[in-house]
Enzyme design. Structure first.
Site, short mmCIF file in Angstrom:
data_model
loop_
_atom_site.label_atom_id
_atom_site.label_comp_id
_atom_site.label_asym_id
_atom_site.label_seq_id
_atom_site.Cartn_x
_atom_site.Cartn_y
_atom_site.Cartn_z
N ARG A 247 -8.68 -0.38 5.19
CA ARG A 247 -7.91 0.68 4.51
C ARG A 247 -6.60 0.12 3.98
NH1 ARG A 247 -7.12 5.95 7.84
NH2 ARG A 247 -5.82 6.16 6.01
N LYS B 166 0.84 -1.21 0.00
CA LYS B 166 0.00 0.00 0.00
C LYS B 166 0.86 1.25 0.00
CE LYS B 166 -1.62 1.52 4.11
NZ LYS B 166 -1.39 2.92 4.51
N ASN B 167 1.84 1.29 0.90
CA ASN B 167 2.60 2.53 1.08
C ASN B 167 3.61 2.79 -0.03
OD1 ASN B 167 1.08 3.00 3.30
ND2 ASN B 167 2.67 2.49 4.79
N ASP C 260 4.90 0.41 11.92
CA ASP C 260 3.67 -0.21 11.40
C ASP C 260 3.52 -1.67 11.82
OD1 ASP C 260 3.02 2.17 10.22
OD2 ASP C 260 3.65 1.60 8.21
N ARG D 89 0.96 14.28 13.44
CA ARG D 89 1.38 14.12 12.05
C ARG D 89 1.45 15.43 11.26
NH1 ARG D 89 -0.95 8.72 9.59
NH2 ARG D 89 1.01 8.88 8.46
N1 EPU Z 1 6.98 14.40 10.73
C1 EPU Z 1 7.16 15.74 11.04
N2 EPU Z 1 6.96 16.66 10.04
C2 EPU Z 1 6.62 16.28 8.76
C3 EPU Z 1 6.44 14.92 8.46
C4 EPU Z 1 6.63 14.00 9.48
O1 EPU Z 1 7.47 16.10 12.17
O2 EPU Z 1 6.47 17.18 7.90
C5 EPU Z 1 7.17 13.39 11.79
C6 EPU Z 1 5.93 12.55 12.05
O3 EPU Z 1 5.03 13.19 12.91
C7 EPU Z 1 6.53 11.29 12.62
C8 EPU Z 1 7.82 11.14 11.84
O4 EPU Z 1 8.10 12.44 11.31
O5 EPU Z 1 6.85 11.47 13.98
C9 EPU Z 1 7.77 10.15 10.70
O6 EPU Z 1 6.58 10.32 9.93
P1 EPU Z 1 6.56 10.09 8.37
O7 EPU Z 1 6.46 11.40 7.68
O8 EPU Z 1 7.69 9.20 7.97
O9 EPU Z 1 5.18 9.33 8.17
P2 EPU Z 1 4.30 9.37 6.84
O10 EPU Z 1 5.20 9.49 5.69
O11 EPU Z 1 3.20 10.33 7.00
C10 EPU Z 1 4.37 6.81 6.33
C11 EPU Z 1 3.39 5.69 6.24
C12 EPU Z 1 2.89 5.32 7.63
C13 EPU Z 1 4.10 4.93 8.48
C14 EPU Z 1 5.11 6.07 8.51
C15 EPU Z 1 6.38 5.75 9.26
C16 EPU Z 1 2.37 6.00 4.07
C17 EPU Z 1 1.16 6.30 3.29
N3 EPU Z 1 2.27 6.08 5.39
O12 EPU Z 1 3.66 7.92 6.88
O13 EPU Z 1 2.05 4.19 7.46
O14 EPU Z 1 3.69 4.62 9.79
O15 EPU Z 1 5.48 6.44 7.15
O16 EPU Z 1 7.02 4.66 8.70
O17 EPU Z 1 3.41 5.67 3.52
C18 EPU Z 1 0.29 2.72 7.96
O18 EPU Z 1 0.47 2.18 6.87
O19 EPU Z 1 -0.43 2.22 8.86
C19 EPU Z 1 0.94 3.98 8.25
C20 EPU Z 1 0.52 4.82 9.20
#
Ligand code: EPU
Length: 427
Positions: A403, A24-25, A311, A125
């Site tokens: 989802r 998915k991701n 995850d 987030r």
């Molecule tokens: N963060 C910030 N600022 C930003 C972006 C992120 O402070 O602008 C922080 C977040 O709050 C968090 C950390 O950085 O503490 C890492 O978050 P990241 O941005 O890596 O998460 P994401 O890209 O929004 C993806 C996956 C998530 C997975 C995370 C971490 C997708 C669609 N989602 O989210 O997947 O948990 O990376 O590996 O790729 C899931 O599939 O259940 C899921 C939540």
């Protein structure tokens, strides 16, 4: 309104073979990247889950035609109309990953308006790092009535540091990389996320004609190109789904053969499973998972890749509930991602949360109970606990699990689990 729920009766040992769907991701940002491409993008192994359906809906509103190819179910995406650059709140609020259309829209259409995603069950987030990357590339960013509005006459390659308080960002790296592919000159991303899903996106973009190197390391270099052309591409297997089925084998003391599984994407997870007493072995094209009767306790800290994935934190917690001794689980990515703790305790677990850490005191058995899914991975943990519990577990709000997993109930039933999807769940 009648809501579906899962009725799981525990006790069956799972046996048989399961095929893992595409990730998915990885699929979500790759689908969004179709906005960047001339001609047709064909994606194989895109999972049929609710998040993919939500993004397909959003892309259609943004002028991308999205269809399934009849012969092999591949997803075809072709840009038909570049007029609409706005991702509305009604779509973004359903799925935070919608933010990954921002980079492609900005690069290709020079304008992007994406509703600012709100918080969600796993924490705040923020998206500040995404915006920092776009500004570095020369975009002007405003917040207008809850929407992020990004504009640029031209994007210019730049050096950028994309670390935040919790390390690298997966979708932030994806967004910056997608925007930089069509920028003038070279972009260097420092502290890039190294997750396999980021690597898959880079491989896809390169197959379309981009010039990206260093993906899979914390420094990604992107030489801007004039255009990208659609291509045919197969998405990597979902490492989180594979990990979930590994726990299903271990928690039921069963033996599962897993098809379409990349162990090199699961090294930290498999390392912890081995410490707990779960055997994971490659046999030809399959990965075979079986477990010793006795589960050892273990300490786990979630980290960016190649560390232990957040995850899979909830699923491993479900397993450690039944270990003989005390374990400590620390969440370093999303410190509030523990809504499953109270629900697992309702099933007889002994869990105590202290800040971003949970102390797991192993118990002899879990007991079925009505529980509430709070987010995608938390719901997977409740299903896993239900498979091992004595008696019946009713899991409400399973729209969370739909989802990110493709027919998890059918796949588990084929392995011998007693799980039914029924109507009449509670909100
Ligand atoms: N963060 C910030 N600022 C930003 C972006 C992120 O402070 O602008 C922080 C977040 O709050 C968090 C950390 O950085 O503490 C890492 O978050 P990241 O941005 O890596 O998460 P994401 O890209 O929004 C993806 C996956 C998530 C997975 C995370 C971490 C997708 C669609 N989602 O989210 O997947 O948990 O990376 O590996 O790729 C899931 O599939 O259940 C899921 C939540």
């Amino acid at each position: 309104m009648s809501l579906p729920y899962f009725q799981v009766t525990g006790g069956n040992r799972l046996r048989g073979t399961v095929r893992i769907s595409g990730a998915k991701n990885a699929a979500l940002p790759i689908m969004a990247a179709s906005i960047l491409c001339e001609g047709e993008v064909v994606l194989r192994d895109v999972p049929h889950n609710a998040d993919v359906a939500s993004l397909a809906d959003l892309l259609q509103r943004l002028g991308v035609e999205v269809t399934r190819r009849a012969e092999d179910d591949a997803l075809r995406l072709v840009v038909r109309d570049e007029m609409n650059c706005k991702a509305e709140y009604e779509v973004v609020r359903k799925m935070r990953a919608s933010i990954c259309v921002l980079g492609p829209l900005l690069a290709r259409r020079r304008l992007a308006q994406v509703s600012m995603p709100g918080g969600c069950a796993i924490g705040d987030r923020p998206v500040d790092i995404h915006l920092r990357a776009f500004r570095k590339l020369g975009a002007e960013i405003d917040l207008v009535s809850g929407d992020i509005v990004a504009k640029a006459r031209k994007l210019r390659g730049a050096e950028m540091f994309l670390g935040g308080p919790f390390g690298s960002t997966v979708l932030g790296t994806a967004n910056a990389m997608m925007a930089a592919t069509l920028a003038d000159g070279m972009t260097v991303i420092e502290m890039a996320a190294c997750e396999p899903e980021v690597v898959d996106l880079a491989n896809f973009l390169n197959a379309c004609g981009a010039s990206i190197s260093g993906h899979g390391t914390p420094r990604i270099i992107i030489e801007g190109v004039k255009e990208l052309k659609g291509c045919e591409y197969r998405v990597i297997p979902d490492r989180i789904e594979a990990g979930t089925f590994m726990v299903a084998a271990a928690i039921t003391n069963g033996e599962i053969k897993i098809e379409n599984c990349r162990l090199d994407h699961l090294m930290a997870f498999v390392d912890r499973l081995s410490a707990i007493g779960v055997n994971v072995e490659r046999q030809g094209d399959l990965v075979v998972v079986s477990s010793a009767r006795r589960l050892e306790p273990s300490d786990v800290t979630t980290q960016p890749f190649p560390g232990f994935p957040t995850d899979l934190q909830a699923q491993l917690m479900a397993l450690l509930c039944l270990a003989e001794g005390n374990s400590i689980i620390t969440e370093k990515i999303f410190p509030d991602r523990f809504l499953h703790v109270a629900e697992l305790n309702r099933m007889g677990a002994h869990l105590r949360k202290e800040g971003p850490t949970v102390i797991v005191e192993g118990v002899k058995r879990m007991i079925g109970a009505p529980v509430m899914a709070s987010d995608l991975r938390a719901s997977a943990a409740l299903v896993l606990a239900g498979l091992a519990a004595r008696g019946a577990t009713k899991i409400n709000r399973i729209y969370h699990i739909d989802r990110g997993y493709v027919k998890i109930d059918d796949k588990l039933r084929a392995l011998g689990a007693d799980i039914e999807r029924r109507e009449g769940g509670d909100e």
